[in-house]
Design a protein around this motif. Structure first.
Motif, PDB file in Angstrom:
ATOM      1  N   GLN A 158      16.459  39.364  42.887  1.00  0.00           N
ATOM      2  CA  GLN A 158      15.342  40.157  42.406  1.00  0.00           C
ATOM      3  C   GLN A 158      15.896  41.357  41.634  1.00  0.00           C
ATOM      4  O   GLN A 158      16.650  41.191  40.692  1.00  0.00           O
ATOM      5  N   GLU A 159      15.552  42.603  42.032  1.00  0.00           N
ATOM      6  CA  GLU A 159      16.026  43.753  41.260  1.00  0.00           C
ATOM      7  C   GLU A 159      17.331  44.327  41.793  1.00  0.00           C
ATOM      8  O   GLU A 159      17.795  45.361  41.307  1.00  0.00           O
ATOM      9  N   TRP A 160      17.959  43.663  42.768  1.00  0.00           N
ATOM     10  CA  TRP A 160      19.210  44.139  43.356  1.00  0.00           C
ATOM     11  C   TRP A 160      20.402  43.470  42.693  1.00  0.00           C
ATOM     12  O   TRP A 160      20.457  42.245  42.572  1.00  0.00           O
ATOM     13  N   LEU A 161      21.367  44.291  42.269  1.00  0.00           N
ATOM     14  CA  LEU A 161      22.611  43.781  41.698  1.00  0.00           C
ATOM     15  C   LEU A 161      23.654  43.623  42.803  1.00  0.00           C
ATOM     16  O   LEU A 161      23.747  44.457  43.708  1.00  0.00           O
ATOM     17  N   ILE A 162      24.439  42.554  42.724  1.00  0.00           N
ATOM     18  CA  ILE A 162      25.562  42.337  43.634  1.00  0.00           C
ATOM     19  C   ILE A 162      26.817  42.842  42.927  1.00  0.00           C
ATOM     20  O   ILE A 162      27.240  42.270  41.922  1.00  0.00           O
ATOM     21  N   LEU A 163      27.397  43.936  43.410  1.00  0.00           N
ATOM     22  CA  LEU A 163      28.540  44.568  42.766  1.00  0.00           C
ATOM     23  C   LEU A 163      29.800  44.373  43.603  1.00  0.00           C
ATOM     24  O   LEU A 163      29.765  44.497  44.830  1.00  0.00           O
ATOM     25  N   VAL A 164      30.901  44.070  42.925  1.00  0.00           N
ATOM     26  CA  VAL A 164      32.160  43.773  43.609  1.00  0.00           C
ATOM     27  C   VAL A 164      33.284  44.590  42.986  1.00  0.00           C
ATOM     28  O   VAL A 164      33.416  44.659  41.762  1.00  0.00           O
ATOM     29  N   ARG A 165      34.096  45.212  43.844  1.00  0.00           N
ATOM     30  CA  ARG A 165      35.307  45.892  43.404  1.00  0.00           C
ATOM     31  C   ARG A 165      36.517  45.116  43.946  1.00  0.00           C
ATOM     32  O   ARG A 165      36.614  44.861  45.154  1.00  0.00           O
ATOM     33  N   ASP A 166      37.408  44.731  43.039  1.00  0.00           N
ATOM     34  CA  ASP A 166      38.612  44.010  43.439  1.00  0.00           C
ATOM     35  C   ASP A 166      39.653  45.024  43.913  1.00  0.00           C
ATOM     36  O   ASP A 166      40.175  45.809  43.129  1.00  0.00           O
ATOM     37  N   LEU A 167      39.941  45.011  45.212  1.00  0.00           N
ATOM     38  CA  LEU A 167      40.871  45.969  45.799  1.00  0.00           C
ATOM     39  C   LEU A 167      42.323  45.487  45.727  1.00  0.00           C
ATOM     40  O   LEU A 167      43.231  46.238  46.080  1.00  0.00           O
ATOM     41  N   GLY A 168      42.526  44.266  45.264  1.00  0.00           N
ATOM     42  CA  GLY A 168      43.871  43.706  45.256  1.00  0.00           C
ATOM     43  C   GLY A 168      44.239  43.117  46.604  1.00  0.00           C
ATOM     44  O   GLY A 168      43.538  43.309  47.599  1.00  0.00           O
ATOM     45  N   PHE A 169      45.334  42.366  46.639  1.00  0.00           N
ATOM     46  CA  PHE A 169      45.797  41.731  47.877  1.00  0.00           C
ATOM     47  C   PHE A 169      44.693  40.860  48.494  1.00  0.00           C
ATOM     48  O   PHE A 169      44.542  40.794  49.707  1.00  0.00           O
ATOM     49  N   TYR A 170      43.899  40.220  47.621  1.00  0.00           N
ATOM     50  CA  TYR A 170      42.843  39.285  48.029  1.00  0.00           C
ATOM     51  C   TYR A 170      41.727  39.948  48.830  1.00  0.00           C
ATOM     52  O   TYR A 170      41.041  39.292  49.609  1.00  0.00           O
ATOM     53  N   LYS A 171      41.526  41.245  48.631  1.00  0.00           N
ATOM     54  CA  LYS A 171      40.463  41.947  49.337  1.00  0.00           C
ATOM     55  C   LYS A 171      39.399  42.424  48.350  1.00  0.00           C
ATOM     56  O   LYS A 171      39.719  42.862  47.241  1.00  0.00           O
ATOM     57  N   LEU A 172      38.133  42.332  48.770  1.00  0.00           N
ATOM     58  CA  LEU A 172      37.001  42.714  47.932  1.00  0.00           C
ATOM     59  C   LEU A 172      36.124  43.734  48.639  1.00  0.00           C
ATOM     60  O   LEU A 172      35.941  43.674  49.856  1.00  0.00           O
ATOM     61  N   ASP A 173      35.593  44.666  47.854  1.00  0.00           N
ATOM     62  CA  ASP A 173      34.592  45.621  48.325  1.00  0.00           C
ATOM     63  C   ASP A 173      33.260  45.189  47.720  1.00  0.00           C
ATOM     64  O   ASP A 173      33.134  45.100  46.488  1.00  0.00           O
ATOM     65  N   ILE A 174      32.253  44.890  48.535  1.00  0.00           N
ATOM     66  CA  ILE A 174      30.986  44.324  48.069  1.00  0.00           C
ATOM     67  C   ILE A 174      29.839  45.268  48.410  1.00  0.00           C
ATOM     68  O   ILE A 174      29.792  45.846  49.503  1.00  0.00           O
ATOM     69  N   GLY A 175      28.917  45.429  47.469  1.00  0.00           N
ATOM     70  CA  GLY A 175      27.742  46.256  47.697  1.00  0.00           C
ATOM     71  C   GLY A 175      26.547  45.753  46.913  1.00  0.00           C
ATOM     72  O   GLY A 175      26.682  44.968  45.969  1.00  0.00           O
ATOM     73  N   LEU A 176      25.371  46.191  47.304  1.00  0.00           N
ATOM     74  CA  LEU A 176      24.122  45.859  46.625  1.00  0.00           C
ATOM     75  C   LEU A 176      23.527  47.146  46.071  1.00  0.00           C
ATOM     76  O   LEU A 176      23.501  48.180  46.750  1.00  0.00           O
ATOM     77  N   PHE A 177      23.045  47.087  44.830  1.00  0.00           N
ATOM     78  CA  PHE A 177      22.564  48.291  44.156  1.00  0.00           C
ATOM     79  C   PHE A 177      21.284  47.988  43.400  1.00  0.00           C
ATOM     80  O   PHE A 177      21.196  46.989  42.675  1.00  0.00           O
ATOM     81  N   ASN A 178      20.272  48.844  43.581  1.00  0.00           N
ATOM     82  CA  ASN A 178      19.007  48.715  42.872  1.00  0.00           C
ATOM     83  C   ASN A 178      18.983  49.728  41.721  1.00  0.00           C
ATOM     84  O   ASN A 178      18.914  50.930  41.961  1.00  0.00           O
ATOM     85  N   PRO A 179      19.058  49.272  40.463  1.00  0.00           N
ATOM     86  CA  PRO A 179      19.124  50.201  39.328  1.00  0.00           C
ATOM     87  C   PRO A 179      17.834  50.975  39.086  1.00  0.00           C
ATOM     88  O   PRO A 179      17.839  51.953  38.355  1.00  0.00           O
ATOM     89  N   PHE A 180      16.728  50.548  39.701  1.00  0.00           N
ATOM     90  CA  PHE A 180      15.456  51.240  39.507  1.00  0.00           C
ATOM     91  C   PHE A 180      15.281  52.383  40.498  1.00  0.00           C
ATOM     92  O   PHE A 180      14.874  53.483  40.132  1.00  0.00           O
ATOM     93  N   THR A 181      15.592  52.114  41.759  1.00  0.00           N
ATOM     94  CA  THR A 181      15.442  53.146  42.786  1.00  0.00           C
ATOM     95  C   THR A 181      16.742  53.888  43.056  1.00  0.00           C
ATOM     96  O   THR A 181      16.736  54.908  43.737  1.00  0.00           O
ATOM     97  N   ARG A 182      17.874  53.344  42.537  1.00  0.00           N
ATOM     98  CA  ARG A 182      19.214  53.893  42.748  1.00  0.00           C
ATOM     99  C   ARG A 182      19.654  53.798  44.217  1.00  0.00           C
ATOM    100  O   ARG A 182      20.596  54.478  44.623  1.00  0.00           O
ATOM    101  N   LYS A 183      19.005  52.947  44.988  1.00  0.00           N
ATOM    102  CA  LYS A 183      19.428  52.750  46.369  1.00  0.00           C
ATOM    103  C   LYS A 183      20.661  51.841  46.411  1.00  0.00           C
ATOM    104  O   LYS A 183      20.778  50.919  45.615  1.00  0.00           O
ATOM    105  N   GLN A 184      21.539  52.103  47.360  1.00  0.00           N
ATOM    106  CA  GLN A 184      22.749  51.316  47.526  1.00  0.00           C
ATOM    107  C   GLN A 184      22.880  50.851  48.972  1.00  0.00           C
ATOM    108  O   GLN A 184      22.541  51.584  49.896  1.00  0.00           O
ATOM    109  N   VAL A 185      23.372  49.636  49.134  1.00  0.00           N
ATOM    110  CA  VAL A 185      23.661  49.087  50.457  1.00  0.00           C
ATOM    111  C   VAL A 185      25.105  48.601  50.441  1.00  0.00           C
ATOM    112  O   VAL A 185      25.455  47.681  49.691  1.00  0.00           O
ATOM    113  N   ASP A 186      25.937  49.244  51.234  1.00  0.00           N
ATOM    114  CA  ASP A 186      27.345  48.851  51.312  1.00  0.00           C
ATOM    115  C   ASP A 186      27.511  47.735  52.333  1.00  0.00           C
ATOM    116  O   ASP A 186      27.076  47.867  53.486  1.00  0.00           O
ATOM    117  N   LEU A 187      28.135  46.649  51.906  1.00  0.00           N
ATOM    118  CA  LEU A 187      28.410  45.526  52.790  1.00  0.00           C
ATOM    119  C   LEU A 187      29.856  45.611  53.270  1.00  0.00           C
ATOM    120  O   LEU A 187      30.687  46.268  52.640  1.00  0.00           O
TER     121      LEU A 187
END
Length: 390
Positions: free
Chosen positions: A121-150
């Motif tokens: 829906q309106e939530w983006l799935i954002l990923v940061r590559d931390l290296g060493f096969y590790k990922l930082d994953i979060g969900l972000f709503n560009p309309f409300t600017r709310k963020q959910v860290d996974l």
């Protein structure tokens, strides 16, 4: 005040009166409109399309709040658009509306340094590559600017499936692993991903429909997991401990009316008006044209007979196929007069290809002499006449 007036006189000295009026409107309009009451803003915003609403939501906090309230329950909800890849180190991202053939820029400082893996829906799935096969994953709503860290995850997954918006207490996120039948689950409040390992080949896609998760592998059979069973299993186990846990699942051997062709086909599950669709994307298998789509075939799951039925017409629905964001929408609900279309992004034909892996995989392609530089980012297929439109 005198200094400001002198500056304006210098700026307007050598331009025509019509241009002076236009410049004044541009300078003063934002300051005047910021003071409009919410009920007036609602009337104005209801007459704008999604892209315009996204642009004006950055004017001030009050406008952003009104836009977010309007988008939460109106016809724009889930309006399809593309966020271009290759821009993770930019604070301004390029967006494209395929339906309206428009391009615009969106200020997303929260997404800086992150890849866009897909959306729900309106939530983006954002990923940061931390290296060493590790990922930082979060969900972000560009309309409300709310963020959910996974919780962080290993770089072993190629797909995320959500049961609903992460703001809901009963939301479930599933990660699908690319090399084995391993799933990872997250629910609000969990401090880590809970793994569930199965035997057999890995799943290539999954979708949530009518309270259940449906997963498909390289064949045409379906694995069904009830959302209620997932919550029951997590409640039974310690959701804060990163351990494997057991959930009940159901395998369905589904018959296929046509001859099964697994070579050169990418399979995608889509929920459409309560139906479960299997969309088969057949692509060219030539070494220098891996990403060229030949045609699509669509099937609907007959739950009574446990069989796939060939779909010849999508009716009012149009399909949008992406990495983690395939969905079906009503063309009339979007105010369009189009039917039977499939809009697809040209993701790599290998299901486990992720954008943050592209540098490594591009190196392999170069050594093998593969060249996909001329491939388009997206395309349109008409199911009725079985032809590409672009």
């Amino acid at each position: 005040m005198q200094f400001a007036r002198l500056e304006l006189q210098k700026e307007f000295k050598d331009i025509k009166q019509e241009e002076q009026i236009s410049m004044l409107h541009k300078m003063l309009a934002p300051h005047l409109l910021r003071g409009l009451p919410d009920n007036i803003l609602v009337v104005i915003f209801e007459r704008l399309n999604l892209m315009d609403c996204m642009s004006i939501s950055d004017v001030c906090k009050s406008w952003r709040r009104v836009v977010a309230q309007e988008l939460s329950g109106c016809q724009w909800h889930g309006f399809p658009w593309l966020l271009m890849s290759g821009e993770k180190d930019k604070r301004v991202r390029t967006c494209i509306s395929i339906l309206q053939e428009q391009e615009w820029e969106m200020l997303l400082p929260e997404a800086y340094g992150r890849y866009c893996w897909g959306s729900y829906q309106e939530w983006l799935i954002l990923v940061r590559d931390l290296g060493f096969y590790k990922l930082d994953i979060g969900l972000f709503n560009p309309f409300t600017r709310k963020q959910v860290d996974l919780p962080g995850a290993w770089n072993l997954y190629h797909k995320m499936v959500l049961s609903g918006p992460p703001s809901l207490e009963n939301c479930i996120c599933i990660l699908i692993q690319s090399h084995s039948q391993t799933l990872a689950f997250w629910v609000p409040g969990a401090q880590s991903w809970l793994e569930h390992k199965l035997d057999g080949e890995p799943f290539v896609d999954g979708v949530f429909s009518n309270g259940n998760f449906y997963l498909i592998g390289n064949d045409h059979n379906i694995c069904e997991i009830k959302g209620a069973d997932i919550f029951a299993a997590i409640k039974r186990d310690d959701a804060s401990a990163p351990v494997a846990f057991h959930i009940e699942r159901h395998y369905h051997e589904v018959t296929m009316p046509d001859e099964d062709e697994n070579s050169g086909v990418l399979k995608c599950l889509v929920e459409s008006c309560g139906e479960l669709l299997l969309v088969c994307r057949f692509y060219c298998t030539k070494p220098d044209a891996v990403l060229v789509t030949r045609y699509f075939e669509v099937y609907s799951l007959d739950f009574c007979r446990i069989s796939w039925k060939r779909v010849e017409s999508l009716g009012d629905q149009i399909l949008f196929l992406g990495k983690c964001c395939s969905r079906s929408v009503s063309s009339s609900g979007l105010g369009l007069n189009v039917t039977g279309r499939i809009y697809f992004s040209n993701d790599h034909a290998v299901p486990w290809w992720n954008e943050w892996d592209s540098e490594h995989l591009d190196g392999i392609s170069t050594r093998l002499g593969l060249d996909n530089s001329a491939t388009k980012d997206w395309g349109i297929f008409s199911l009725g006449n079985k032809n590409h439109e672009t």
